[in-house]
Design a protein around this motif. Structure first.
Motif, PDB file in Angstrom:
ATOM      1  N   ARG A 108      17.949 -44.827 -21.521  1.00 13.26           N
ATOM      2  CA  ARG A 108      17.329 -43.541 -21.468  1.00 13.26           C
ATOM      3  C   ARG A 108      15.918 -44.371 -21.828  1.00 13.26           C
ATOM      4  O   ARG A 108      15.539 -43.183 -21.478  1.00 13.26           O
ATOM      5  CB  ARG A 108      18.200 -42.417 -22.448  1.00 13.26           C
ATOM      6  N   GLN A 109      15.821 -44.756 -23.292  1.00  5.31           N
ATOM      7  CA  GLN A 109      14.723 -44.872 -23.716  1.00  5.31           C
ATOM      8  C   GLN A 109      13.605 -45.301 -22.511  1.00  5.31           C
ATOM      9  O   GLN A 109      12.698 -45.393 -22.259  1.00  5.31           O
ATOM     10  CB  GLN A 109      14.906 -45.739 -25.033  1.00  5.31           C
ATOM     11  N   ARG A 110      14.237 -46.797 -22.175  1.00 10.24           N
ATOM     12  CA  ARG A 110      13.254 -47.180 -20.795  1.00 10.24           C
ATOM     13  C   ARG A 110      13.018 -45.838 -19.559  1.00 10.24           C
ATOM     14  O   ARG A 110      11.472 -46.067 -19.354  1.00 10.24           O
ATOM     15  CB  ARG A 110      14.289 -48.120 -20.213  1.00 10.24           C
ATOM     16  N   LEU A 111      13.256 -45.027 -19.180  1.00  3.96           N
ATOM     17  CA  LEU A 111      13.110 -44.045 -18.474  1.00  3.96           C
ATOM     18  C   LEU A 111      13.024 -43.114 -19.341  1.00  3.96           C
ATOM     19  O   LEU A 111      11.582 -41.892 -18.547  1.00  3.96           O
ATOM     20  CB  LEU A 111      14.338 -43.284 -18.183  1.00  3.96           C
ATOM     21  N   ARG A 112      12.006 -43.379 -20.723  1.00  2.00           N
ATOM     22  CA  ARG A 112      11.195 -42.171 -21.241  1.00  2.00           C
ATOM     23  C   ARG A 112      11.677 -40.785 -21.047  1.00  2.00           C
ATOM     24  O   ARG A 112      11.203 -40.107 -20.638  1.00  2.00           O
ATOM     25  CB  ARG A 112       9.684 -42.236 -20.770  1.00  2.00           C
ATOM     26  N   HIS A 113      12.752 -40.317 -21.701  1.00  2.00           N
ATOM     27  CA  HIS A 113      13.625 -39.244 -21.852  1.00  2.00           C
ATOM     28  C   HIS A 113      13.397 -38.632 -22.755  1.00  2.00           C
ATOM     29  O   HIS A 113      13.219 -38.806 -23.865  1.00  2.00           O
ATOM     30  CB  HIS A 113      14.921 -39.305 -21.866  1.00  2.00           C
ATOM     31  N   GLU A 114      12.619 -37.251 -22.612  1.00  3.79           N
ATOM     32  CA  GLU A 114      11.513 -36.628 -23.629  1.00  3.79           C
ATOM     33  C   GLU A 114      12.446 -36.577 -24.956  1.00  3.79           C
ATOM     34  O   GLU A 114      11.722 -37.024 -25.611  1.00  3.79           O
ATOM     35  CB  GLU A 114      11.316 -35.412 -22.623  1.00  3.79           C
ATOM     36  N   PHE A 115      13.965 -35.865 -24.727  1.00  2.09           N
ATOM     37  CA  PHE A 115      14.712 -35.814 -25.534  1.00  2.09           C
ATOM     38  C   PHE A 115      14.920 -36.459 -26.914  1.00  2.09           C
ATOM     39  O   PHE A 115      14.881 -36.660 -28.279  1.00  2.09           O
ATOM     40  CB  PHE A 115      16.057 -35.325 -25.807  1.00  2.09           C
ATOM     41  N   LEU A 116      14.887 -38.126 -26.464  1.00  2.20           N
ATOM     42  CA  LEU A 116      14.983 -38.982 -27.346  1.00  2.20           C
ATOM     43  C   LEU A 116      13.874 -38.924 -28.236  1.00  2.20           C
ATOM     44  O   LEU A 116      13.465 -39.415 -29.437  1.00  2.20           O
ATOM     45  CB  LEU A 116      15.048 -40.153 -26.767  1.00  2.20           C
ATOM     46  N   ALA A 117      12.547 -38.696 -27.674  1.00  2.00           N
ATOM     47  CA  ALA A 117      11.490 -39.168 -28.074  1.00  2.00           C
ATOM     48  C   ALA A 117      10.777 -37.936 -29.633  1.00  2.00           C
ATOM     49  O   ALA A 117      10.447 -38.058 -30.357  1.00  2.00           O
ATOM     50  CB  ALA A 117       9.469 -38.907 -27.304  1.00  2.00           C
ATOM     51  N   THR A 118      11.395 -37.057 -29.010  1.00  2.00           N
ATOM     52  CA  THR A 118      11.463 -35.822 -30.510  1.00  2.00           C
ATOM     53  C   THR A 118      12.923 -35.593 -31.108  1.00  2.00           C
ATOM     54  O   THR A 118      12.512 -35.025 -31.661  1.00  2.00           O
ATOM     55  CB  THR A 118      10.795 -34.820 -29.740  1.00  2.00           C
ATOM     56  N   ALA A 119      14.070 -35.886 -30.956  1.00  3.06           N
ATOM     57  CA  ALA A 119      15.080 -36.120 -31.112  1.00  3.06           C
ATOM     58  C   ALA A 119      15.108 -36.222 -32.774  1.00  3.06           C
ATOM     59  O   ALA A 119      14.739 -36.916 -33.782  1.00  3.06           O
ATOM     60  CB  ALA A 119      16.528 -37.216 -30.799  1.00  3.06           C
ATOM     61  N   PRO A 120      15.704 -35.325 -33.269  1.00  2.00           N
ATOM     62  CA  PRO A 120      16.151 -34.788 -34.800  1.00  2.00           C
ATOM     63  C   PRO A 120      16.664 -35.833 -35.515  1.00  2.00           C
ATOM     64  O   PRO A 120      17.886 -36.527 -34.718  1.00  2.00           O
ATOM     65  CB  PRO A 120      16.327 -33.497 -35.006  1.00  2.00           C
ATOM     66  N   PHE A 121      16.264 -35.549 -36.805  1.00  2.00           N
ATOM     67  CA  PHE A 121      17.453 -37.256 -37.512  1.00  2.00           C
ATOM     68  C   PHE A 121      18.208 -36.308 -38.449  1.00  2.00           C
ATOM     69  O   PHE A 121      18.072 -35.141 -38.264  1.00  2.00           O
ATOM     70  CB  PHE A 121      16.005 -37.645 -38.678  1.00  2.00           C
ATOM     71  N   VAL A 122      19.411 -36.660 -38.258  1.00  2.00           N
ATOM     72  CA  VAL A 122      20.504 -36.381 -38.963  1.00  2.00           C
ATOM     73  C   VAL A 122      21.740 -36.570 -39.764  1.00  2.00           C
ATOM     74  O   VAL A 122      21.688 -38.229 -39.634  1.00  2.00           O
ATOM     75  CB  VAL A 122      21.398 -36.069 -36.805  1.00  2.00           C
ATOM     76  N   ALA A 123      21.040 -36.436 -41.358  1.00  2.00           N
ATOM     77  CA  ALA A 123      21.260 -37.224 -41.639  1.00  2.00           C
ATOM     78  C   ALA A 123      22.989 -36.913 -42.099  1.00  2.00           C
ATOM     79  O   ALA A 123      23.218 -38.187 -42.333  1.00  2.00           O
ATOM     80  CB  ALA A 123      21.022 -36.313 -43.090  1.00  2.00           C
ATOM     81  N   ALA A 124      23.572 -36.122 -42.060  1.00  2.00           N
ATOM     82  CA  ALA A 124      25.586 -36.617 -41.395  1.00  2.00           C
ATOM     83  C   ALA A 124      25.368 -37.894 -41.163  1.00  2.00           C
ATOM     84  O   ALA A 124      26.624 -38.511 -40.906  1.00  2.00           O
ATOM     85  CB  ALA A 124      25.704 -35.283 -41.483  1.00  2.00           C
TER      86      ALA A 124
END
Length: 444
Positions: free
Chosen positions: A102-118
């Motif tokens: 997914r990162q190789r395909l430059r999926h937009e969500f992954l670049a802006t995905a939130p940090f989830v502390a839990a």
């Protein structure tokens, strides 16, 4: 199908999907022309067939495709991808390779995905307390050997060097492309339990490198997902020292994100996980991360105790205590951690006592030199006895160094310095620095 030349060759297409599944995933598939007939009429095959079909067509067409492009499904919810510490090793293999893809395909969500502390807390708990994988062997088409693992480690050294010299944004895409193309088939290949543990340990280190590069460029949710998967792979590879190192990196990320309680929990878990299993050089790095966490939590007693532990561990370290992934951590890096800690505690004189040692870096450590130079400048810009001229001098040096690296952390540290320097405005040299900083980096 028409564009790829398979409009009247359904059986041939099915054979290509079967072959691709065997070569890349070690799967035995039995799709035929009738399968293709039903796919074209809306039936969705079981995973990972949609991905395999997309890859076969993409290879034929010379462009990238994903399952959504083929009409199999609506846009996918990727919010949970990579956030789980999978119990089943087959699931863990699928998760990390899907994250790479997914990162190789430059999926937009992954670049802006939130940090989830839990998710980080849960992964740390699972790494500590889940039972050891009983057997990590795998049946697949390609036989994996020790030579393959050694090749991975040789490539890892190259990517580590590029990252330290040029920043996380320089070669991350190159690393991801290589993981998808060359490393994924190894994970899905054939290997014994012994070779498999070596393989998982090596791939954990590479995944951890992607995580650190993503952290360095400011994509924190994506970094967290790769850190968690690196932790899972380290578990499978009996790679305890590296797992502790990943927890320390997650603590360092929490410090960056100003989450002191999370940073302290993770750093303590890292120290506990490394104690008795990691060499002295690695323990020095773990204690340094703990000290930084206590500093932003405004706990000077715990901070100074952790720094003393780091110094003692560093004094006991030998060359064998510094594997490639921890080889960067030198006395200069420990001194840099001390500068950061004492600055955050408001003890500027003690911070500056470590300044010279923090800049005693090798020529390839360009990013760290930029970070430490800007950090020391920020100490000179702080407190009642500030020295704005020295802060300005070091700030210009940091800007010169920043031009050679692609790093959000460097940019943010210079922006932080500029913010601290604004109170000294009106001096031509300082105004010139502030103008240059404003045009060179984005605001923090």
């Amino acid at each position: 199908m028409e564009q790829a030349g398979y409009h009247n060759a359904h059986a041939a297409f099915a054979r290509q999907v079967n072959l691709h599944g065997r070569q890349t995933h070690g799967l035995t598939l039995r799709y035929d022309a009738a399968s293709v007939y039903w796919w074209l009429r809306g039936r969705r095959p079981d995973s990972p067939a949609p991905q395999l079909i997309a890859e076969v067509l993409a290879r034929r067409l010379g462009r990238q495709l994903i399952a959504v492009d083929l009409g199999f499904q609506h846009a996918e919810d990727l919010s949970g991808l990579g956030l789980t510490f999978d119990s089943d090793l087959d699931d863990a293999r699928s998760t990390v390779t899907e994250l790479w893809r997914r990162q190789r395909l430059r999926h937009e969500f992954l670049a802006t995905a939130p940090f989830v502390a839990a998710a980080t807390t849960q992964a740390g708990w699972r790494w500590h307390f889940d039972p050891r994988d009983a057997n990590v062997s795998h049946r697949g088409t390609r036989q994996v050997t020790e030579a393959d693992v050694e090749t991975l480690r040789a490539y890892e050294q190259q990517f580590l060097e590029l990252d330290r010299r040029h920043g996380g944004g320089h070669s991350r895409d190159l690393l991801i492309g290589w993981l998808v193309r060359d490393v994924q088939p190894l994970l899905n290949g054939a290997y014994s339990d012994r070779i498999g543990r070596q393989l998982f340990a090596a791939v954990a280190e590479l995944t951890g490198q992607v995580a650190y590069m993503s952290y360095d460029v400011g994509e924190h949710g994506l970094a967290q997902r790769h850190f968690i998967q690196a932790l899972r792979l380290a578990k499978a590879g009996d790679h305890s020292g590296f797992g502790a190192h990943i927890l320390a990196n997650l603590s360092t990320q929490a410090v960056y994100l100003q989450q002191p309680a999370e940073a302290v929990r993770l750093s303590r878990a890292a120290v506990d996980g490394g104690r008795g299993k990691a060499g002295s050089g690695i323990m020095a790095r773990l204690y340094a991360a703990e000290a930084c966490a206590h500093a932003i939590a405004a706990d000077p007693r715990s901070c100074t105790a952790a720094l003393r532990n780091a110094e003692r561990a560093a004094s006991r370290a030998s060359d064998g205590d510094h594997p490639a992934w921890a080889g960067y951590f030198t006395p200069a890096h420990l001194a840099g951690a001390a500068v950061r800690c004492f600055r955050d505690l408001g003890r500027t004189n003690e911070a500056l006592s470590f300044a010279d040692q923090a800049l005693d870096l090798g020529r390839s450590s360009i990013r760290t030199r930029a970070l430490h130079t800007a950090l020391i400048a920020s100490v000179h810009a702080s407190g009642s006895a500030a020295d704005p001229e020295q802060a300005c001098h070091l700030g210009r040096q940091a800007l010169d160094l920043a031009g050679g690296v692609t790093s959000r952390r460097v940019a943010d540290r210079i922006a932080d310095l500029a913010q601290r320097m604004k109170r000294f405005g009106g001096n031509p040299a300082i105004d010139s620095f502030l103008h240059r900083a404003a045009t060179a980096v984005s605001p923090a």
